[in-house]
Design a protein around this motif. Structure first.
Motif, PDB file in Angstrom:
ATOM      1  N   LYS A 134       0.860  -1.188   0.000  1.00  0.00           N
ATOM      2  CA  LYS A 134       0.000   0.000   0.000  1.00  0.00           C
ATOM      3  C   LYS A 134       0.898   1.241   0.000  1.00  0.00           C
ATOM      4  O   LYS A 134       1.897   1.282   0.717  1.00  0.00           O
ATOM      5  CB  LYS A 134      -0.851  -0.041   1.274  1.00  0.00           C
ATOM      6  N   ILE A 136       1.897   4.294   1.331  1.00  0.00           N
ATOM      7  CA  ILE A 136       1.700   5.202   2.470  1.00  0.00           C
ATOM      8  C   ILE A 136       3.004   5.932   2.759  1.00  0.00           C
ATOM      9  O   ILE A 136       4.074   5.516   2.321  1.00  0.00           O
ATOM     10  CB  ILE A 136       1.209   4.484   3.746  1.00  0.00           C
ATOM     11  N   ASP A 215      -3.529  12.078   5.634  1.00  0.00           N
ATOM     12  CA  ASP A 215      -4.257  11.510   4.499  1.00  0.00           C
ATOM     13  C   ASP A 215      -4.224   9.980   4.508  1.00  0.00           C
ATOM     14  O   ASP A 215      -5.162   9.332   4.041  1.00  0.00           O
ATOM     15  CB  ASP A 215      -3.680  12.034   3.178  1.00  0.00           C
ATOM     16  N   ASP A 216      -3.150   9.403   5.024  1.00  0.00           N
ATOM     17  CA  ASP A 216      -3.086   7.936   5.091  1.00  0.00           C
ATOM     18  C   ASP A 216      -4.115   7.383   6.085  1.00  0.00           C
ATOM     19  O   ASP A 216      -4.689   6.313   5.859  1.00  0.00           O
ATOM     20  CB  ASP A 216      -1.671   7.476   5.478  1.00  0.00           C
ATOM     21  N   GLY A 218      -6.940   8.939   6.795  1.00  0.00           N
ATOM     22  CA  GLY A 218      -8.227   9.162   6.125  1.00  0.00           C
ATOM     23  C   GLY A 218      -8.535   8.078   5.103  1.00  0.00           C
ATOM     24  O   GLY A 218      -9.654   7.578   5.029  1.00  0.00           O
ATOM     25  N   ARG A 219      -7.511   7.699   4.340  1.00  0.00           N
ATOM     26  CA  ARG A 219      -7.732   6.644   3.322  1.00  0.00           C
ATOM     27  C   ARG A 219      -7.988   5.296   3.977  1.00  0.00           C
ATOM     28  O   ARG A 219      -8.796   4.498   3.484  1.00  0.00           O
ATOM     29  CB  ARG A 219      -6.527   6.572   2.388  1.00  0.00           C
ATOM     30  N   ALA A 220      -7.307   5.032   5.090  1.00  0.00           N
ATOM     31  CA  ALA A 220      -7.570   3.779   5.817  1.00  0.00           C
ATOM     32  C   ALA A 220      -9.007   3.795   6.350  1.00  0.00           C
ATOM     33  O   ALA A 220      -9.680   2.763   6.384  1.00  0.00           O
ATOM     34  CB  ALA A 220      -6.570   3.606   6.957  1.00  0.00           C
ATOM     35  N   TYR A 221      -9.487   4.977   6.749  1.00  0.00           N
ATOM     36  CA  TYR A 221     -10.865   5.087   7.250  1.00  0.00           C
ATOM     37  C   TYR A 221     -11.863   4.834   6.125  1.00  0.00           C
ATOM     38  O   TYR A 221     -12.893   4.184   6.332  1.00  0.00           O
ATOM     39  CB  TYR A 221     -11.083   6.468   7.875  1.00  0.00           C
ATOM     40  N   ASP A 222     -11.553   5.323   4.933  1.00  0.00           N
ATOM     41  CA  ASP A 222     -12.385   5.006   3.756  1.00  0.00           C
ATOM     42  C   ASP A 222     -12.502   3.487   3.599  1.00  0.00           C
ATOM     43  O   ASP A 222     -13.586   2.940   3.393  1.00  0.00           O
ATOM     44  CB  ASP A 222     -11.750   5.557   2.470  1.00  0.00           C
ATOM     45  N   LEU A 223     -11.357   2.828   3.673  1.00  0.00           N
ATOM     46  CA  LEU A 223     -11.311   1.372   3.495  1.00  0.00           C
ATOM     47  C   LEU A 223     -12.085   0.668   4.614  1.00  0.00           C
ATOM     48  O   LEU A 223     -12.866  -0.263   4.364  1.00  0.00           O
ATOM     49  CB  LEU A 223      -9.846   0.910   3.479  1.00  0.00           C
TER      50      LEU A 223
END
Ligand SMILES: [Fe+2]
Length: 329
Positions: A134, A136, A215-216, A218-223
């Motif tokens: 990933k 990051i 942002d990493d 935030g993207r993990a939260y999206d996932l």
């Protein structure tokens, strides 16, 4: 003044019946680099070090050991003598043990909960740079250590004594109601160890890893939101360490907190406080019973009513560069 015998939290060792789910979870959700050893264990990399988590196959989920970096060989000798004088049995690691842990030297003891605590020198660097699948921007580790570990303990007083009086951890903050909890530090990270007073068997509550880039997280939260039942605690911000974070269930029976911008403590100005709320906002504890969840929510809402706010302190300059907008309306 108390002597600080350990410099940082270096690694965590687990046993798990869920090795394959752990591989996927560590790679896809957390952004760690996973390698498999010949005996079927997995090593999780978070930085230039050879590992920060070691997970071996086991019939049940278990915290096997916690490793602390002592920094210098003179510290290791002093610590060995200090532990022996405190009546604690100290073990010298076997050559095989040192090879598995990839350290230059290692002694270990059992803490009052019976968990093995490693004190090591020289955790090796990996042969290759950190290269997760990933994309990051990495984790905050180094002198602050690899994050924190929070544990339920039925031996709360003895555990507190072991970490504070014997090992020289400092109390950062605490609360006694509705249950007792202590946050303990050994470097500017707000806490490397948290202890929760609990009647049940000793077990992990959560571990935390701190991302360099918001942002990493935030993207993990999206996932994570693709599988809402896996979110143990929703996005929020802690009152004590100012960590903005959310928690997900690991493949085992504890959580990992994915955090950003935890504050650092300056010993010369810090005063210990009793915490009136776990968080400033958010952090709905999906894992709690409805009744408990409501109690916690009220405490958190009270922070809002009182208008309590905290500055954001992102310590990695690269991770928090303010770029003035050039857009003209
Ligand atoms: Fe935490």
């Amino acid at each position: 003044m108390k002597q600080r015998f350990v410099q940082s939290l270096g690694y965590v060792g687990l046993a798990s019946p869920n090795i394959d789910p752990w591989k996927r979870f560590a790679q896809d959700m957390l952004g760690m680099e996973v390698s498999t050893t010949p005996n079927g264990s997995i090593a999780l990399k978070m930085d230039e070090k050879s590992h920060r988590y070691l997970i071996e196959p086991g019939s049940k989920s278990d915290l096997q050991f916690i490793g602390f970096d002592v920094g210098e060989s003179s510290h290791l000798n002093q610590l060995q003598q200090h532990l022996t004088e405190a009546g604690i049995e100290v073990h010298k690691a076997s050559p095989q043990d040192k090879a598995t842990k990839k350290v230059n030297d290692l002694i270990w003891v059992k803490d009052p909960d019976g968990v093995r605590i490693d004190f090591y020198l020289g955790l090796q660097e990996a042969a290759t740079p950190f290269n997760p699948i990933k994309t990051i921007g990495g984790f905050v580790t180094g002198e602050l250590g690899m994050g924190h570990v929070v544990r339920y303990t039925p031996n709360y007083k003895d555990m507190s004594d072991f970490y504070q009086r014997i090992l020289g951890f400092k109390l950062s903050d605490f609360h006694d109601q509705p249950y007792a909890i202590e946050f303990l530090r050994t470097n500017p990270r707000h806490h490397s160890i948290g202890l929760i007073d609990d009647k049940g068997p000793p077990r992990l509550h959560h571990t935390m890893v701190e991302y360099r880039y918001w942002d990493d997280v935030g993207r993990a939260y999206d996932l994570a939101q693709l599988n809402p039942s896996g979110i143990a605690v929703t996005l929020g911000r802690h009152l004590n360490d100012h960590m903005t974070s959310f928690y997900v269930w690991t493949p085992d029976d504890f959580f990992i907190e994915l955090g950003w911008a935890g504050r650092r403590i300056d010993d010369s100005t810090w005063t210990v406080e009793e915490l009136s709320s776990p968080s400033l906002w958010g952090h709905i504890r999906n894992w709690q019973t409805a009744e408990k969840r409501l109690q916690t929510k009220k405490l958190i809402e009270e922070m809002g009513h009182k208008g309590i706010r905290a500055p954001v302190a992102a310590y990695d300059e690269e991770a928090f560069v303010f770029t003035p907008s050039t857009r003209k309306n």
